[in-house]
Every structure is written in C-alpha cells, then in structure tokens.
Design a protein around this motif. Structure first.
Motif, PDB file in Angstrom:
ATOM      1  N   LYS A   7       5.915  32.637 -68.403  1.00 31.69           N
ATOM      2  CA  LYS A   7       7.025  32.211 -67.314  1.00 31.69           C
ATOM      3  C   LYS A   7       7.380  30.500 -67.622  1.00 31.69           C
ATOM      4  CE  LYS A   7       5.523  35.210 -63.571  1.00 31.69           C
ATOM      5  NZ  LYS A   7       5.047  35.464 -62.362  1.00 31.69           N
ATOM      6  N   GLU A   8       6.239  29.888 -67.803  1.00 30.26           N
ATOM      7  CA  GLU A   8       6.610  28.348 -68.110  1.00 30.26           C
ATOM      8  C   GLU A   8       7.315  28.108 -69.182  1.00 30.26           C
ATOM      9  OE1 GLU A   8       2.678  26.363 -67.907  1.00 30.26           O
ATOM     10  OE2 GLU A   8       2.597  27.235 -65.695  1.00 30.26           O
ATOM     11  N   PHE A   9       6.971  28.878 -70.463  1.00 31.11           N
ATOM     12  CA  PHE A   9       7.888  28.927 -71.580  1.00 31.11           C
ATOM     13  C   PHE A   9       9.284  29.342 -71.101  1.00 31.11           C
ATOM     14  CE2 PHE A   9       9.689  30.976 -75.329  1.00 31.11           C
ATOM     15  CZ  PHE A   9       9.288  30.028 -76.496  1.00 31.11           C
ATOM     16  N   LYS A  10       9.581  30.277 -70.524  1.00 34.60           N
ATOM     17  CA  LYS A  10      10.851  30.657 -70.189  1.00 34.60           C
ATOM     18  C   LYS A  10      11.590  29.660 -69.368  1.00 34.60           C
ATOM     19  CE  LYS A  10      14.259  33.545 -70.076  1.00 34.60           C
ATOM     20  NZ  LYS A  10      15.087  33.813 -71.196  1.00 34.60           N
ATOM     21  N   LYS A  11      11.067  28.940 -68.581  1.00 33.14           N
ATOM     22  CA  LYS A  11      11.785  27.734 -67.853  1.00 33.14           C
ATOM     23  C   LYS A  11      12.108  26.578 -69.015  1.00 33.14           C
ATOM     24  CE  LYS A  11       9.877  28.442 -63.280  1.00 33.14           C
ATOM     25  NZ  LYS A  11       8.681  27.845 -62.198  1.00 33.14           N
ATOM     26  N   SER A  12      11.100  26.522 -69.853  1.00 31.87           N
ATOM     27  CA  SER A  12      11.047  25.270 -70.840  1.00 31.87           C
ATOM     28  C   SER A  12      12.154  25.628 -71.829  1.00 31.87           C
ATOM     29  CB  SER A  12       9.703  24.966 -71.608  1.00 31.87           C
ATOM     30  OG  SER A  12       9.076  24.408 -70.511  1.00 31.87           O
ATOM     31  N   PHE A  13      12.393  26.922 -72.058  1.00 28.99           N
ATOM     32  CA  PHE A  13      13.396  27.322 -72.992  1.00 28.99           C
ATOM     33  C   PHE A  13      14.169  28.572 -72.676  1.00 28.99           C
ATOM     34  CE2 PHE A  13       9.262  25.609 -75.460  1.00 28.99           C
ATOM     35  CZ  PHE A  13       9.966  24.547 -76.183  1.00 28.99           C
ATOM     36  N   PRO A  14      15.102  28.360 -71.851  1.00 29.05           N
ATOM     37  CA  PRO A  14      15.810  29.284 -71.130  1.00 29.05           C
ATOM     38  C   PRO A  14      16.527  30.318 -72.188  1.00 29.05           C
ATOM     39  CG  PRO A  14      16.888  27.371 -70.637  1.00 29.05           C
ATOM     40  CD  PRO A  14      15.552  27.037 -71.518  1.00 29.05           C
ATOM     41  N   THR A  15      16.683  29.862 -73.308  1.00 33.50           N
ATOM     42  CA  THR A  15      17.367  30.737 -74.277  1.00 33.50           C
ATOM     43  C   THR A  15      16.652  31.484 -75.051  1.00 33.50           C
ATOM     44  OG1 THR A  15      17.671  29.131 -76.074  1.00 33.50           O
ATOM     45  CG2 THR A  15      19.518  28.973 -74.521  1.00 33.50           C
ATOM     46  N   ALA A  16      15.269  31.600 -74.915  1.00 31.62           N
ATOM     47  CA  ALA A  16      14.188  32.262 -75.803  1.00 31.62           C
ATOM     48  C   ALA A  16      14.153  33.731 -75.196  1.00 31.62           C
ATOM     49  CB  ALA A  16      12.896  31.606 -75.691  1.00 31.62           C
ATOM     50  N   ASN A  17      14.217  34.675 -75.784  1.00 34.85           N
ATOM     51  CA  ASN A  17      13.896  35.852 -75.587  1.00 34.85           C
ATOM     52  C   ASN A  17      12.413  36.318 -75.285  1.00 34.85           C
ATOM     53  OD1 ASN A  17      13.633  38.913 -75.450  1.00 34.85           O
ATOM     54  ND2 ASN A  17      15.502  39.390 -76.591  1.00 34.85           N
ATOM     55  N   THR A  18      12.011  35.815 -74.282  1.00 38.63           N
ATOM     56  CA  THR A  18      10.538  35.825 -74.055  1.00 38.63           C
ATOM     57  C   THR A  18       9.841  37.417 -74.321  1.00 38.63           C
ATOM     58  OG1 THR A  18      10.761  36.067 -71.667  1.00 38.63           O
ATOM     59  CG2 THR A  18      10.239  34.204 -72.654  1.00 38.63           C
ATOM     60  N   ALA A  19      10.593  38.593 -74.099  1.00 40.35           N
ATOM     61  CA  ALA A  19      10.040  39.852 -74.286  1.00 40.35           C
ATOM     62  C   ALA A  19       9.958  40.009 -75.629  1.00 40.35           C
ATOM     63  CB  ALA A  19      11.000  40.664 -73.734  1.00 40.35           C
ATOM     64  N   GLU A  20      11.030  39.634 -76.529  1.00 42.61           N
ATOM     65  CA  GLU A  20      10.922  39.893 -78.077  1.00 42.61           C
ATOM     66  C   GLU A  20       9.811  39.151 -78.765  1.00 42.61           C
ATOM     67  OE1 GLU A  20      13.654  38.529 -81.647  1.00 42.61           O
ATOM     68  OE2 GLU A  20      14.622  40.085 -80.193  1.00 42.61           O
ATOM     69  N   ILE A  21       9.604  37.782 -77.945  1.00 43.99           N
ATOM     70  CA  ILE A  21       8.579  36.887 -78.628  1.00 43.99           C
ATOM     71  C   ILE A  21       7.160  37.137 -78.473  1.00 43.99           C
ATOM     72  CG2 ILE A  21       7.704  34.519 -78.598  1.00 43.99           C
ATOM     73  CD1 ILE A  21      10.628  33.252 -78.185  1.00 43.99           C
ATOM     74  N   PHE A  22       6.772  37.446 -77.191  1.00 40.47           N
ATOM     75  CA  PHE A  22       5.511  37.691 -76.762  1.00 40.47           C
ATOM     76  C   PHE A  22       5.174  39.034 -76.465  1.00 40.47           C
ATOM     77  CE2 PHE A  22       6.738  33.478 -75.152  1.00 40.47           C
ATOM     78  CZ  PHE A  22       5.454  32.725 -75.754  1.00 40.47           C
ATOM     79  N   LEU A  23       6.083  40.301 -76.447  1.00 39.18           N
ATOM     80  CA  LEU A  23       5.827  41.405 -76.340  1.00 39.18           C
ATOM     81  C   LEU A  23       5.718  42.542 -77.409  1.00 39.18           C
ATOM     82  CD1 LEU A  23       7.082  42.063 -72.850  1.00 39.18           C
ATOM     83  CD2 LEU A  23       4.887  41.369 -73.521  1.00 39.18           C
TER      84      LEU A  23
END
Length: 64
Positions: A47-63
């Motif tokens: 969640k903190e990563f998403k706040k720091s990098f709002p354009t990142a696709n966190t689902a794709e990166i971490f899941l």
C-alpha cells in the motif's frame, strides 16, 4: 520468485535501487531482497508502494 516486474518498472522510471528504496521508505537492503525475490513485502508495504508510485500496477508487480 524474482520480481522481474518490479525491476522492469524501476528501469522504466529510470530509478536506481537506492532511489526506489528511499522513495518507498524502506532500506536499500530490503528493497534489493524484494527485487531478487528473497523477501516479500507486507500488504502495508505494498500500500505504501502504491502511494509512493501511483502509476505502478501493483497487482502486476506483486501478484504475478
């Protein structure tokens, strides 16, 4: 499991591992362990990563 997507994202935004860690609010050592797949970030850290990098696709990166 390696985090190729995390590395790809970092390279796409032209950041070093040290810069990524600093912006994310974690140590460089921990960041490197995540990127190579030795450690997994907690849900809170994602969640903190998403706040720091709002354009990142966190689902794709971490899941995937």
């Amino acid at each position: 499991m390696t985090r190729e997507k995390l590395k790809e994202y970092r390279i796409s935004i032209k950041k070093t591992q040290e810069e990524m860690a600093e912006k994310w609010g974690i140590t460089t050592s921990f960041y490197k362990q995540i990127e190579c797949g030795a450690k997994n970030p907690s849900i809170q850290k994602i969640k903190e990563f998403k706040k720091s990098f709002p354009t990142a696709n966190t689902a794709e990166i971490f899941l995937t």
